[in-house]
Design an enzyme around this catalytic site. Structure first.
Site, PDB file in Angstrom:
ATOM      1  N   ASP A   1       0.876  -1.182   0.000  1.00 30.08           N
ATOM      2  CA  ASP A   1       0.000   0.000   0.000  1.00 30.08           C
ATOM      3  C   ASP A   1       0.909   1.227   0.000  1.00 30.08           C
ATOM      4  OD1 ASP A   1      -2.289   1.815   0.537  1.00 30.08           O
ATOM      5  OD2 ASP A   1      -3.323  -0.058   0.990  1.00 30.08           O
TER       6      ASP A   1
ATOM      7  N   HIS B   1      -2.944   3.152  -4.575  1.00 28.77           N
ATOM      8  CA  HIS B   1      -2.314   2.676  -3.325  1.00 28.77           C
ATOM      9  C   HIS B   1      -0.864   2.227  -3.570  1.00 28.77           C
ATOM     10  CE1 HIS B   1      -5.818   2.791  -0.622  1.00 28.77           C
ATOM     11  NE2 HIS B   1      -6.521   2.532  -1.706  1.00 28.77           N
TER      12      HIS B   1
ATOM     13  N   ASP C   1      -8.697  -0.901  -5.903  1.00 25.28           N
ATOM     14  CA  ASP C   1      -9.607   0.030  -5.214  1.00 25.28           C
ATOM     15  C   ASP C   1      -9.070   1.454  -5.220  1.00 25.28           C
ATOM     16  OD1 ASP C   1      -7.503  -0.966  -3.559  1.00 25.28           O
ATOM     17  OD2 ASP C   1      -8.480  -0.089  -1.816  1.00 25.28           O
ATOM     18  N   GLU C   2      -9.988   2.395  -5.068  1.00 27.16           N
ATOM     19  CA  GLU C   2      -9.689   3.810  -4.807  1.00 27.16           C
ATOM     20  C   GLU C   2      -8.563   4.336  -5.700  1.00 27.16           C
ATOM     21  OE1 GLU C   2     -10.914   4.327  -0.191  1.00 27.16           O
ATOM     22  OE2 GLU C   2      -9.099   3.178  -0.507  1.00 27.16           O
TER      23      GLU C   2
ATOM     24  N   TRP D   1     -16.687  -4.465  -1.400  1.00 28.43           N
ATOM     25  CA  TRP D   1     -16.449  -3.772  -0.119  1.00 28.43           C
ATOM     26  C   TRP D   1     -17.322  -2.539   0.049  1.00 28.43           C
ATOM     27  CZ3 TRP D   1     -14.145   1.159   0.812  1.00 28.43           C
ATOM     28  CH2 TRP D   1     -13.673   1.834  -0.318  1.00 28.43           C
TER      29      TRP D   1
ATOM     30  N   TYR E   1     -16.212  -4.371   8.273  1.00 32.62           N
ATOM     31  CA  TYR E   1     -14.981  -3.574   8.380  1.00 32.62           C
ATOM     32  C   TYR E   1     -14.594  -3.445   9.853  1.00 32.62           C
ATOM     33  CZ  TYR E   1     -13.499  -2.438   3.719  1.00 32.62           C
ATOM     34  OH  TYR E   1     -12.953  -2.534   2.462  1.00 32.62           O
TER      35      TYR E   1
ATOM     36  N   TRP F   1      -8.056  -3.020   8.523  1.00 29.31           N
ATOM     37  CA  TRP F   1      -7.098  -2.025   8.003  1.00 29.31           C
ATOM     38  C   TRP F   1      -6.397  -1.419   9.197  1.00 29.31           C
ATOM     39  CZ3 TRP F   1      -6.680  -2.447   2.928  1.00 29.31           C
ATOM     40  CH2 TRP F   1      -7.766  -2.945   2.209  1.00 29.31           C
ATOM     41  N   THR F   2      -5.084  -1.200   9.079  1.00 27.91           N
ATOM     42  CA  THR F   2      -4.316  -0.908  10.296  1.00 27.91           C
ATOM     43  C   THR F   2      -3.748   0.511  10.355  1.00 27.91           C
ATOM     44  OG1 THR F   2      -2.348  -1.890   9.282  1.00 27.91           O
ATOM     45  CG2 THR F   2      -3.714  -3.351  10.631  1.00 27.91           C
ATOM     46  N   GLU F   3      -4.394   1.458   9.679  1.00 21.34           N
ATOM     47  CA  GLU F   3      -3.915   2.844   9.763  1.00 21.34           C
ATOM     48  C   GLU F   3      -3.712   3.274  11.218  1.00 21.34           C
ATOM     49  OE1 GLU F   3      -6.409   1.798   7.821  1.00 21.34           O
ATOM     50  OE2 GLU F   3      -6.925   3.268   6.280  1.00 21.34           O
TER      51      GLU F   3
HETATM   52  C1  ACM Z   1     -10.899  -0.616   0.591  1.00 22.39           C
HETATM   53  O1  ACM Z   1     -11.380  -0.551   1.740  1.00 22.39           O
HETATM   54  N1  ACM Z   1     -10.350   0.448   0.041  1.00 22.39           N
HETATM   55  C2  ACM Z   1     -10.921  -1.856  -0.162  1.00 22.39           C
END
Ligand code: ACM
Length: 614
Positions: free
Chosen positions: A186, A261, A336-337, A403, A428, A474-476
């Protein structure tokens, strides 16, 4: 007579509810007479002649030894018999018969036997006890509802060591998950050694160390500042984790997130972007503007250039090595994104689009995805990607991970694609699970109750195309393994019950009662999990110009006490029975849940000013 029959129904209904704490709920559990009693040793005979079963059994025997039972393997008079039985219908299915004399575990394959051992382990205590250990006699027939039962761990935003990843896998396996989606790359770090592209880990695995809110208050790197935070897995370490997961019936899905990403990859190889400027691995400084409707503008380019053949050479090199490292049939390409602003500004990209008659950036993304799919297929693997890969059209044979709610999955299934449901709305696990006054504030909220409402098969789609579901972490804002466990459990237990148990076996009161028993098991293992389900839920709403407060707790037999006059402890204040008007004045709402006369969970203390803001 009618009353007697009604009473019988009530009793039978009660007995058919949990007489055990097995999560996920088995297909059928029938209690029989008596108990199997353990002494301080047990004789086990494994007749499966399967190496993998032998390894799984070793892990089980370690647990026995932890609770004071020594495993023996004498040929005579075995108490636990393990064997294969080809007539069991499901590949991952098993039967477990526990009687006064012995325990017989049968599975069609290694997977079924492995899951039978997980069930047996859950029927045993989680720590050494003074009293003799007994298990209620029963007959269990079990098999999963879905074949894809996944959890995703993001190791880019924060790095987790091999030992930590293995500990995460251990817990997954205990709840019969069979798919570990490893988010390996990422903007914030590239975590897998690619021998043909050494800079990916020499440069891409490291960033400057920053604390604070991700994407907001973290300062950007200073000129010349050394990148010291990060890490990566060598190929030998990856092979070791794959082997570890396989021994627990877990397939690893590696994700290399493209074309967005990609800031860490571009820090290593800047020429793969449109602007070709040198980049840094993002420490989570402010990198984008978000417009509230899901759309955004990237302040820093983090996309690969889809008009550059060198980008496809790069992807080919990466996926060649990834395909060799991971034996599973899928490779996840992310997708994604993807911010398209830099593509739209680039003369090089515009010329490429004109030449290839590509009309807009969505079609260009579709072009990119189809090229990537060809590369992945050429390595003998199937491509899976986040639901954005359907934008602009998707080639046959690609699998979609939905997602952004369920709609992407529904659309993809209607077009004949296989789908894994992983919607933000139910799955999530980085979202807050309790009251915002005590949880780490992040994007959104997702309670244990809400995760339990997850139903992966939407109406009107061909259910054969829904492979299953997955929860993502997700580990932000998750820098440690213990906090990853806190965010994962108990919600992953709820997801596991949705993905394994048959739909008609799901029952919230039953599940949450079993989950409370598992809280003790986690405590015994010194694993930090979130018990927010024990806390009151505080809701504020307006009724005829009055500001009202509602207190909720969804545990069976829970009562809530509260005070709005700055008095405590709350058990000597008011028992909550119905919504009340929020009084005027300067006070804090104090509230806590009680069950069977004992305080449970955390006391919430919320300032009136915070309350009326809700
Ligand atoms: C995502 O949560 N951007 C897959």
């Amino acid at each position: 007579m009618k009353n007697v029959i009604t009473l019988l129904f009530v009793i039978v209904g009660f007995l058919s509810q949990a007489q055990h704490n097995i999560i996920p709920e088995p297909l059928s559990y029938l209690e029989t007479n008596g108990f199997f009693s353990f002494s301080n040793s047990v004789n086990i005979r494994d007749q499966s002649k399967d190496n993998q079963v032998a390894k799984g059994l070793k892990v089980f025997e370690n647990h026995l030894s932890k609770i004071g039972i020594k495993a023996n393997h004498n040929e005579k008079d075995p108490s636990i018999i393990i064997r294969k039985n080809k007539s069991i219908p499901s590949e991952e299915g098993y039967t477990l018969d526990i009687s006064e004399n012995n325990i017989i575990l049968e599975g069609k394959s290694f997977a079924g036997i492995y899951y039978g051992l997980q069930t047996l382990k859950q029927l045993l205590p989680s720590s050494n006890q003074k009293e003799p250990i007994q298990i209620k006699s029963c007959s269990i027939v079990d098999e999963p509802r879905f074949k894809w039962r996944g959890l995703m761990l993001d190791v880019s935003r924060h790095f987790f060591t091999v030992e930590e990843v293995k500990a995460y896998i251990d817990q997954m396996a205990a709840f019969k998950f069979n798919t570990f989606h490893w988010h390996l790359t990422d903007d914030n770090g590239w975590r897998v050694e690619i021998k043909a592209l050494p800079k990916l880990t020499e440069i891409g695995a490291w960033r400057v160390e920053r604390n604070g809110k991700f994407g907001a208050s973290r300062p950007a790197p200073l000129a010349g500042e050394k990148a010291t935070y990060g890490g990566f897995y060598t190929q030998e370490q990856i092979k070791d984790v794959v082997k570890y997961a396989t021994a627990r019936n877990i397939t690893i899905i590696p994700e290399i997130d493209l074309p967005g990403h990609s800031m860490a990859a571009l820090a290593a190889y800047p020429k793969l972007s449109t602007k070709k400027e040198p980049k840094f691995v993002s420490p989570g400084n402010k990198f984008a503007e978000w417009f509230g409707d899901g759309s955004f503008k990237m302040n820093i380019e983090n996309t690969l250039n889809p008009s550059d053949e060198k980008v496809y050479d790069f992807i080919d090199k990466v996926y060649t090595e990834i395909a060799q490292l991971f034996p599973g049939k899928y490779i996840h390409m992310g997708g994604d994104e993807c911010y398209k602003g830099y593509w739209e500004e680039s003369e090089e990209v515009k010329a490429f689009m004109k030449m290839n008659k590509i009309k807009d950036a969505h079609e260009l993304q579709s072009y990119f995805v189809k090229r990537v799919q060809k590369i992945i297929n050429s390595k003998g693997k199937k491509m899976i990607g986040w639901d954005e890969i359907i934008e602009g059209g998707l080639a046959k044979g690609a699998t979609v991970m939905s997602w952004q709610g369920m709609k992407g999955g529904i659309h993809a299934a209607k077009k004949g694609h296989e789908v894994v449901m992983s919607p933000t709305t139910f799955a999530y696990l980085d979202y807050m699970q309790g009251d915002a006054t005590i949880e780490n504030k992040i994007y959104a909220s997702l309670s244990l109750e809400k995760t339990y409402e997850f139903e992966p098969i939407p109406e009107g789609v061909d259910e054969k195309l829904i492979l299953g579901g997955q929860a993502n972490i997700w580990t932000e804002e998750i820098p440690t393994l213990q906090f990853a466990f806190y965010m994962t459990y108990p919600r992953a237990m709820s997801i596991s019950e949705t993905l394994w148990s048959s739909k008609n076996k799901k029952n919230w009161d039953n599940f949450v009662t079993k989950a409370q028993a598992h809280f003790v098991r986690f405590d015994d293992q010194k694993i930090n999990i979130c018990k927010a389900v024990l806390d009151p839920i505080v809701e504020v709403y307006k009724e005829d110009d009055k500001l009202m407060c509602k207190l909720i707790n969804n545990l069976p037999n829970a009562v809530i006490y509260f005070s709005t006059n700055n008095t405590y402890p709350v058990e000597f204040a008011t028992k909550y029975t119905q919504p009340f008007e929020i009084p005027k004045g300067d006070f804090k709402l104090r509230t806590q849940t009680f069950q069977y006369g004992k305080a449970i969970g955390r006391q919430l203390i919320i300032d009136r000013t915070d309350l009326i803001k809700r």
